[in-house]
Write a protein that holds these residues in place. Structure first.
Motif, PDB file in Angstrom:
ATOM      1  N   LEU A  54      55.705  26.100  27.470  1.00 26.38           N
ATOM      2  CA  LEU A  54      56.795  26.188  26.494  1.00 26.38           C
ATOM      3  C   LEU A  54      57.714  24.966  26.481  1.00 26.38           C
ATOM      4  O   LEU A  54      58.081  24.488  25.398  1.00 26.38           O
ATOM      5  N   PRO A  55      58.120  24.405  27.635  1.00 26.45           N
ATOM      6  CA  PRO A  55      58.950  23.195  27.573  1.00 26.45           C
ATOM      7  C   PRO A  55      58.273  22.061  26.815  1.00 26.45           C
ATOM      8  O   PRO A  55      58.928  21.352  26.020  1.00 26.45           O
ATOM      9  N   TYR A  56      56.972  21.879  27.017  1.00 24.90           N
ATOM     10  CA  TYR A  56      56.241  20.825  26.303  1.00 24.90           C
ATOM     11  C   TYR A  56      56.134  21.143  24.815  1.00 24.90           C
ATOM     12  O   TYR A  56      56.152  20.235  23.981  1.00 24.90           O
ATOM     13  N   VAL A  57      56.018  22.417  24.489  1.00 23.69           N
ATOM     14  CA  VAL A  57      55.974  22.828  23.078  1.00 23.69           C
ATOM     15  C   VAL A  57      57.283  22.464  22.388  1.00 23.69           C
ATOM     16  O   VAL A  57      57.290  21.864  21.301  1.00 23.69           O
ATOM     17  N   PHE A  58      58.400  22.808  23.007  1.00 25.52           N
ATOM     18  CA  PHE A  58      59.707  22.527  22.413  1.00 25.52           C
ATOM     19  C   PHE A  58      59.941  21.022  22.267  1.00 25.52           C
ATOM     20  O   PHE A  58      60.460  20.554  21.248  1.00 25.52           O
ATOM     21  N   ILE A  59      59.536  20.264  23.275  1.00 19.73           N
ATOM     22  CA  ILE A  59      59.685  18.804  23.207  1.00 19.73           C
ATOM     23  C   ILE A  59      58.793  18.238  22.113  1.00 19.73           C
ATOM     24  O   ILE A  59      59.209  17.389  21.324  1.00 19.73           O
TER      25      ILE A  59
END
Length: 305
Positions: A54-59
């Motif tokens: 999820l952090p990579y998705v948001f970034i």
């Protein structure tokens, strides 16, 4: 399922008071059959695959613009539709391929000696076993990955994983069903050779999944704790493999770099990295000379003009 009716009976059997962790384990597992505990693995796999990227998705969707400078292939833009399509595909593979495999593999888990009993392993024991698992899996994965880059292996199986020339975290397990099964062999071989507690078994697959997500994230964060792991490859290392694609004969290892170094399959990556570092140095020196010139306009100001 533990062979004790209550905590007191368990403590009497071990001749000592159980630790807090062991008491929690007793309360959770005492009346659950071993096969139910084994099937937890697919639940953890799906849960961490959903949460860890999820952090990579948001970034990638542009929520944190200050992180864009760490993207390894900045010209490639991610879209929500592409990410969600990848997610659905992988979850389908987990349900239709990995799930049934978990069910039918339970007798093997019993046979090799993965235990659910008390006492729980010490943190030191867990650490050593996980390290051994990573080393065994990395070596096996290296050779299978090389075979998948043969013409037949790539055309029939591995090309699906390489649809992402600029990998994303969600694409870590995105692959042909046959590749999922084949690459599962070294991952399962490690605990088969060095069996331990089922908690260690769960943790091994969780950590391996999270490592693969980071490796495929497409971002090279300088503060990542994995940078302090000796011989660790990381996102930049594996990103090059995807960037080259079908013709890649470099960076086959899944976790560490020593296999590629020993067998000479990292030369293309090292040559390119040295060339880029040399080019960056020349640009920096050129920028320094320009600053000494009269009427010099800094690079960031020139962009705004």
């Amino acid at each position: 399922m533990l062979p004790y009716q209550n905590l007191q009976e368990a403590e009497e059997a071990h001749g000592r008071a159980l630790s807090v962790a062991e008491k929690l384990w007793f309360r959770y597992s005492a009346h659950k059959p071993d096969y139910v505990l084994h099937y937890h693995n697919i639940i953890f796999l799906m849960l961490f695959y959903t949460l860890a990227p999820l952090p990579y998705v948001f970034i990638g969707l542009g929520w944190f613009k200050n992180m864009d400078k760490y993207k390894i292939q900045p010209k490639v833009k991610d879209s929500f539709s592409n990410m969600f399509k990848c997610y659905k595909n992988v979850m389908g593979s987990f349900l239709l391929v990995v799930g049934p495999l978990q069910v039918i593999s339970y007798p093997t888990i019993q046979w090799i000696g993965i235990r659910t009993s008390l006492p729980l392993p010490s943190l030191w024991e867990v650490f050593l076993q996980i390290m051994v698992y990573f080393i065994i899996e990395d070596f096996g994965n290296y050779w299978i990955h090389r075979l998948l880059h043969s013409k037949w292996g790539y055309d029939k199986i591995h090309r699906i994983h390489h649809e992402y020339a600029a990998p994303i975290g969600l694409a870590a397990p995105y692959a042909h069903w046959a590749e999922i099964l084949i690459l599962g062999i070294p991952a399962f071989l490690a605990p088969a050779l060095v069996p331990g507690h089922i908690v260690t078994y769960w943790l091994w697959f969780i950590l391996r999944q999270m490592e693969a997500i980071e490796t495929h994230s497409g971002y090279n964060f300088p503060w990542s704790p994995s940078k302090y792991i000796p011989f660790y490859g990381g996102a930049e290392y594996h990103d090059y493999h995807h960037y080259v694609g079908e013709q890649s004969q470099s960076n086959f290892a899944s976790v560490f770099t020593y296999c590629d170094y020993i067998y000479g399959t990292d030369k293309g990556y090292r040559y390119r990295k040295q060339a880029l570092e040399k080019l960056a140095k020349l640009r920096h020196e050129d920028e320094g000379r320009r600053e000494d010139e009269p009427y010099h306009i800094p690079a960031e100001d020139r962009k705004s003009q």
